[in-house]
Design a protein around this motif. Structure first.
Motif, PDB file in Angstrom:
ATOM      1  N   TYR A 143      -1.696  -4.934  44.741  1.00  0.00           N
ATOM      2  CA  TYR A 143      -2.804  -4.227  45.373  1.00  0.00           C
ATOM      3  C   TYR A 143      -2.562  -2.731  45.224  1.00  0.00           C
ATOM      4  O   TYR A 143      -1.434  -2.285  44.997  1.00  0.00           O
ATOM      5  N   CYS A 144      -3.633  -1.948  45.346  1.00  0.00           N
ATOM      6  CA  CYS A 144      -3.534  -0.503  45.149  1.00  0.00           C
ATOM      7  C   CYS A 144      -3.659   0.286  46.448  1.00  0.00           C
ATOM      8  O   CYS A 144      -3.042   1.333  46.608  1.00  0.00           O
ATOM      9  N   ASP A 145      -4.436  -0.234  47.384  1.00  0.00           N
ATOM     10  CA  ASP A 145      -4.752   0.520  48.594  1.00  0.00           C
ATOM     11  C   ASP A 145      -4.338  -0.298  49.818  1.00  0.00           C
ATOM     12  O   ASP A 145      -4.763  -1.454  49.963  1.00  0.00           O
ATOM     13  N   PRO A 146      -3.528   0.272  50.727  1.00  0.00           N
ATOM     14  CA  PRO A 146      -3.144  -0.440  51.946  1.00  0.00           C
ATOM     15  C   PRO A 146      -4.340  -0.924  52.756  1.00  0.00           C
ATOM     16  O   PRO A 146      -4.232  -1.882  53.529  1.00  0.00           O
ATOM     17  N   ALA A 147      -5.488  -0.269  52.564  1.00  0.00           N
ATOM     18  CA  ALA A 147      -6.687  -0.688  53.295  1.00  0.00           C
ATOM     19  C   ALA A 147      -7.092  -2.115  52.910  1.00  0.00           C
ATOM     20  O   ALA A 147      -7.700  -2.827  53.711  1.00  0.00           O
ATOM     21  N   GLU A 148      -6.747  -2.542  51.698  1.00  0.00           N
ATOM     22  CA  GLU A 148      -7.049  -3.911  51.277  1.00  0.00           C
ATOM     23  C   GLU A 148      -6.335  -4.917  52.179  1.00  0.00           C
ATOM     24  O   GLU A 148      -6.895  -5.945  52.565  1.00  0.00           O
ATOM     25  N   VAL A 149      -5.077  -4.613  52.502  1.00  0.00           N
ATOM     26  CA  VAL A 149      -4.294  -5.504  53.353  1.00  0.00           C
ATOM     27  C   VAL A 149      -4.873  -5.529  54.759  1.00  0.00           C
ATOM     28  O   VAL A 149      -5.025  -6.592  55.372  1.00  0.00           O
ATOM     29  N   VAL A 150      -5.201  -4.348  55.288  1.00  0.00           N
ATOM     30  CA  VAL A 150      -5.773  -4.251  56.626  1.00  0.00           C
ATOM     31  C   VAL A 150      -7.066  -5.064  56.721  1.00  0.00           C
ATOM     32  O   VAL A 150      -7.285  -5.827  57.670  1.00  0.00           O
ATOM     33  N   GLU A 151      -7.922  -4.914  55.718  1.00  0.00           N
ATOM     34  CA  GLU A 151      -9.211  -5.617  55.719  1.00  0.00           C
ATOM     35  C   GLU A 151      -9.019  -7.133  55.624  1.00  0.00           C
ATOM     36  O   GLU A 151      -9.660  -7.899  56.339  1.00  0.00           O
ATOM     37  N   ALA A 152      -8.113  -7.563  54.734  1.00  0.00           N
ATOM     38  CA  ALA A 152      -7.874  -9.005  54.561  1.00  0.00           C
ATOM     39  C   ALA A 152      -7.288  -9.612  55.819  1.00  0.00           C
ATOM     40  O   ALA A 152      -7.642 -10.734  56.210  1.00  0.00           O
ATOM     41  N   LEU A 153      -6.391  -8.890  56.493  1.00  0.00           N
ATOM     42  CA  LEU A 153      -5.795  -9.403  57.724  1.00  0.00           C
ATOM     43  C   LEU A 153      -6.818  -9.491  58.845  1.00  0.00           C
ATOM     44  O   LEU A 153      -6.807 -10.441  59.633  1.00  0.00           O
ATOM     45  N   ALA A 154      -7.690  -8.512  58.916  1.00  0.00           N
ATOM     46  CA  ALA A 154      -8.732  -8.536  59.943  1.00  0.00           C
ATOM     47  C   ALA A 154      -9.640  -9.750  59.741  1.00  0.00           C
ATOM     48  O   ALA A 154     -10.019 -10.440  60.712  1.00  0.00           O
ATOM     49  N   LYS A 155      -9.996 -10.019  58.509  1.00  0.00           N
ATOM     50  CA  LYS A 155     -10.824 -11.183  58.207  1.00  0.00           C
ATOM     51  C   LYS A 155     -10.101 -12.482  58.563  1.00  0.00           C
ATOM     52  O   LYS A 155     -10.690 -13.400  59.142  1.00  0.00           O
ATOM     53  N   ALA A 156      -8.814 -12.533  58.232  1.00  0.00           N
ATOM     54  CA  ALA A 156      -8.030 -13.739  58.515  1.00  0.00           C
ATOM     55  C   ALA A 156      -7.911 -13.965  60.021  1.00  0.00           C
ATOM     56  O   ALA A 156      -8.028 -15.104  60.496  1.00  0.00           O
ATOM     57  N   ARG A 157      -7.667 -12.896  60.768  1.00  0.00           N
ATOM     58  CA  ARG A 157      -7.552 -13.035  62.224  1.00  0.00           C
ATOM     59  C   ARG A 157      -8.867 -13.511  62.832  1.00  0.00           C
ATOM     60  O   ARG A 157      -8.880 -14.309  63.781  1.00  0.00           O
ATOM     61  N   HIS A 158      -9.981 -13.041  62.281  1.00  0.00           N
ATOM     62  CA  HIS A 158     -11.294 -13.485  62.770  1.00  0.00           C
ATOM     63  C   HIS A 158     -11.474 -14.985  62.505  1.00  0.00           C
ATOM     64  O   HIS A 158     -11.958 -15.721  63.383  1.00  0.00           O
ATOM     65  N   GLU A 159     -11.077 -15.431  61.325  1.00  0.00           N
ATOM     66  CA  GLU A 159     -11.173 -16.856  61.001  1.00  0.00           C
ATOM     67  C   GLU A 159     -10.335 -17.693  61.959  1.00  0.00           C
ATOM     68  O   GLU A 159     -10.777 -18.754  62.429  1.00  0.00           O
ATOM     69  N   LEU A 160      -9.143 -17.213  62.273  1.00  0.00           N
ATOM     70  CA  LEU A 160      -8.267 -17.952  63.180  1.00  0.00           C
ATOM     71  C   LEU A 160      -8.834 -17.983  64.590  1.00  0.00           C
ATOM     72  O   LEU A 160      -8.726 -18.997  65.297  1.00  0.00           O
ATOM     73  N   ASP A 161      -9.450 -16.873  65.003  1.00  0.00           N
ATOM     74  CA  ASP A 161     -10.074 -16.836  66.330  1.00  0.00           C
ATOM     75  C   ASP A 161     -11.244 -17.809  66.425  1.00  0.00           C
ATOM     76  O   ASP A 161     -11.454 -18.461  67.448  1.00  0.00           O
TER      77      ASP A 161
END
Length: 203
Positions: free
Chosen positions: A135-153
């Motif tokens: 990956y190139c931008d740390p924001a990619e990780v932040v965005e993917a984790l936020a999406k994953a946490r929403h799915e888990l919720d």
């Protein structure tokens, strides 16, 4: 902290290496070894070995258990070639153990239990399905984790399809105990159709 290993008499070793492994692991835990469950998992990637440190999650009559994402590098290597070596090294007690065998996928219930027992952060990271990808931008990780946490919720109990728990069925297990005079003790177990046999190895 450095703790001396207890006396080890290979002549008194049990017939099954699983029993000896558990005894050595419990000694490492009682001696305060840092992360005694950490092990180097070596697989085959083309013509090269590939190693990564993972955590032993369980051990029973089916073997030594660990889990990975099928879309990770380690997961892809196991899918192509299930041959695997596990190495435990506990320098504080002068011991190491090497386990060679074949990784076999656990039943779905075991895989689900493994995933659901992990922390929320570990579940979210696994759910991104991006392990080992660049990956190139740390924001990619932040965005993917936020999406994953929403799915888990939204879906408690969710287990990603690419999560796989494996059991390593050993055919060779070697126990190594250090000696200040370099007369290290090495006991190797080998499995055949009749069961386990053991032999001493030169240091």
């Amino acid at each position: 902290m450095v703790c001396a290993a207890p006396e080890f008499d290979p002549a008194q070793a049990p017939e099954d290496p699983l029993e000896l492994f558990i005894g050595w692991l419990l000694h490492a835990i009682d001696s305060g070894v840092t992360e005694p469950h950490a092990m180097t998992v070596s697989t085959v990637s083309g013509a090269r070995p590939s190693a990564r440190v993972l955590i032993l999650k369980d051990i029973d009559e089916d073997g030594w258990h660990f889990a990975v994402s099928a879309v990770s590098r380690k997961g892809a290597e196991l899918a192509r070639n299930p041959a695997v070596t596990l190495t435990f090294y506990w320098p504080a007690v002068g011991r190491q153990i090497r386990i060679e065998g074949t990784a076999q996928a656990d039943p779905p219930r075991v895989t689900a239990d493994d995933f659901l027992a992990r922390s929320d952060a570990a579940q979210a990271m696994a759910l991104t399905g991006r392990q080992s990808q660049p990956y190139c931008d740390p924001a990619e990780v932040v965005e993917a984790l936020a999406k994953a946490r929403h799915e888990l919720d939204q879906s408690p109990g969710l287990v990603p399809d690419d999560w796989v728990s494996y059991a390593v069925r050993a055919d060779t297990v070697e126990f190594w105990q250090s000696d200040p005079g370099r007369r290290h003790l090495r006991l190797r177990y080998e499995r055949d159709e009749a069961g386990w046999s053991s032999t001493l190895l030169w240091p």
